[in-house]
Design a protein around this motif. Structure first.
Motif, short mmCIF file in Angstrom:
data_model
loop_
_atom_site.label_atom_id
_atom_site.label_comp_id
_atom_site.label_asym_id
_atom_site.label_seq_id
_atom_site.Cartn_x
_atom_site.Cartn_y
_atom_site.Cartn_z
N ALA A 244 0.70 -1.20 -0.03
CA ALA A 244 0.09 0.03 -0.05
C ALA A 244 0.89 1.29 -0.11
O ALA A 244 1.93 1.40 0.67
CB ALA A 244 -1.06 0.26 1.23
N ALA A 245 0.54 2.23 -0.85
CA ALA A 245 1.34 3.65 -1.03
C ALA A 245 1.14 4.50 0.35
O ALA A 245 -0.24 4.27 0.70
CB ALA A 245 0.76 4.08 -2.38
N SER A 246 1.86 4.95 0.95
CA SER A 246 1.96 5.77 2.19
C SER A 246 1.11 7.01 1.60
O SER A 246 1.12 7.55 0.43
CB SER A 246 3.25 6.19 2.75
N PRO A 247 0.04 7.71 2.45
CA PRO A 247 -0.31 9.00 2.12
C PRO A 247 0.23 10.12 1.77
O PRO A 247 1.53 9.97 2.43
CB PRO A 247 -1.36 9.21 3.34
N VAL A 248 0.20 10.99 0.81
CA VAL A 248 0.99 12.15 0.43
C VAL A 248 1.43 12.99 1.99
O VAL A 248 2.46 13.33 1.93
CB VAL A 248 0.34 13.09 -0.50
N TRP A 249 0.25 13.14 2.79
CA TRP A 249 0.54 13.87 3.92
C TRP A 249 1.63 13.18 4.82
O TRP A 249 2.66 13.90 5.37
CB TRP A 249 -0.52 14.17 4.87
N LEU A 250 1.29 11.84 4.97
CA LEU A 250 2.64 11.20 5.78
C LEU A 250 4.03 11.24 5.05
O LEU A 250 4.92 11.56 5.89
CB LEU A 250 2.15 9.76 6.05
N VAL A 251 4.10 11.23 3.93
CA VAL A 251 5.40 11.36 3.09
C VAL A 251 6.11 12.59 3.51
O VAL A 251 7.14 12.86 3.70
CB VAL A 251 5.14 10.83 1.69
N ALA A 252 5.18 13.61 3.26
CA ALA A 252 5.39 15.04 3.64
C ALA A 252 5.93 15.40 4.72
O ALA A 252 7.23 15.96 5.38
CB ALA A 252 4.42 15.96 3.28
N VAL A 253 5.09 14.62 5.98
CA VAL A 253 5.69 15.03 7.31
C VAL A 253 7.06 14.08 7.44
O VAL A 253 7.93 14.80 8.12
CB VAL A 253 4.67 14.57 8.32
N SER A 254 7.17 13.10 7.09
CA SER A 254 8.38 12.23 7.25
C SER A 254 9.81 12.94 6.65
O SER A 254 10.67 12.77 7.10
CB SER A 254 8.17 10.93 6.58
N SER A 255 9.38 13.51 5.43
CA SER A 255 10.50 14.23 4.80
C SER A 255 10.92 15.42 5.69
O SER A 255 12.01 15.61 5.71
CB SER A 255 9.70 14.72 3.35
#
Length: 284
Positions: A244-255
């Motif tokens: 499953a692809a990670s949500p965009v918001w989660l990728v942004a927060v992680s970055s």
């Protein structure tokens, strides 16, 4: 060590690894189903055999670098296995968690545009078919032995002699690029290069190899947990689940978190007395 020298060592070690991998694969041939006397490679992914080949190649490379560049040095001190400021250890773990999201998302995006043909389901299938002791052995390779081996070579055997002749940003960039290229598939170059840069920053800022090993192991532990989860789901319903692809918001927060943690590592390296002492030993 010069930059061409570092490239030469990496190419040599990678070529030796691929040669050994091909050699053991030739001993694992099985008769083709057409019964015509031909053979084909056994389809099962041999992670333990692959790691053994990698370990042999990397350790021989380490021995060669030591003989050429520091024949009288203590291996422990040469590699940078030393104490640093204690805050680097939790920071390394946190950075491992933060990097997983953006790196995985970047690799997924590249794979979607330019497929490599590598099926991650085969790796999941290995975990599905493995017994509990075999899963423990695979976890040991992924989380402990593999990260330690790669860090010993790239952030230890290569980074230390490179640092004697080049500034820290150059060493970080070169070791990250070589670390990426050593993983062969070009689709992985950018994601692994970014990961290698984070490992290099932590290595240089702390003056110790230990935080980068901890970061690498933490990142791999997350990947291993995902494989075990997928293996459990596959064992339960008989099918291998799609990732499953990670949500965009989660990728942004992680970055953003990864960037902040990397900056914190640089600040800590400049201000912490323990890190300063460790870095002085790197330059001696």
């Amino acid at each position: 060590m010069s930059i061409p020298g570092a490239i030469g060592w990496t190419v040599g070690v990678t070529a030796l690894f691929l040669f050994l991998l091909g050699l053991i694969s030739s001993f694992r041939m099985e008769p083709a189903p057409d019964g015509a006397g031909s053979f084909r490679a056994a389809p099962k992914l041999d992670i333990i055999g692959s790691f053994a080949c990698q370990a042999a190649a990397y350790l021989l490379g380490l021995f060669g670098v030591l003989q050429v560049h520091a024949p009288r040095a203590s291996i422990r001190q040469f590699l940078g296995v030393r104490r640093t400021h204690v805050a680097f250890y939790p920071l390394a773990i946190a950075l491992g968690f933060a990097l997983e999201g953006p790196i995985a998302a970047l690799y997924t995006a590249i794979e979607a545009r330019w497929p490599s043909g590598i099926d991650d389901a085969e790796l999941v299938r290995v975990f599905v078919d493995a017994s509990a002791p075999e899963q423990a052995a695979l976890g040991l390779i992924f989380i402990v032995l593999g990260p330690a081996l790669e860090e010993v070579f790239f952030r230890g055997a290569l980074a230390r002699p490179l640092r004697w002749k080049h500034r820290a940003p150059v060493v970080i960039a070169i070791t990250a690029a070589l670390f990426a290229v050593a993983h062969v598939g070009w689709q992985k170059f950018l994601p692994i290069g970014i990961f290698g840069a984070a490992l290099g920053v932590l290595r240089v800022a702390s003056g110790s190899l230990l935080p980068s090993i901890l970061l690498h192991g933490t990142y791999n532990a997350i990947q291993c947990f995902s494989l075990l989860s997928a293996a459990g789901a596959g064992a339960a319903d008989g099918a291998l689940p799609d990732a499953a692809a990670s949500p965009v918001w989660l990728v942004a927060v992680s970055s953003a978190s990864a960037l902040v943690l990397t900056v914190l590592a640089c600040v800590l390296g400049r201000r912490a007395e323990g890190a300063a002492r460790a870095r002085e030993k790197d330059l001696s």
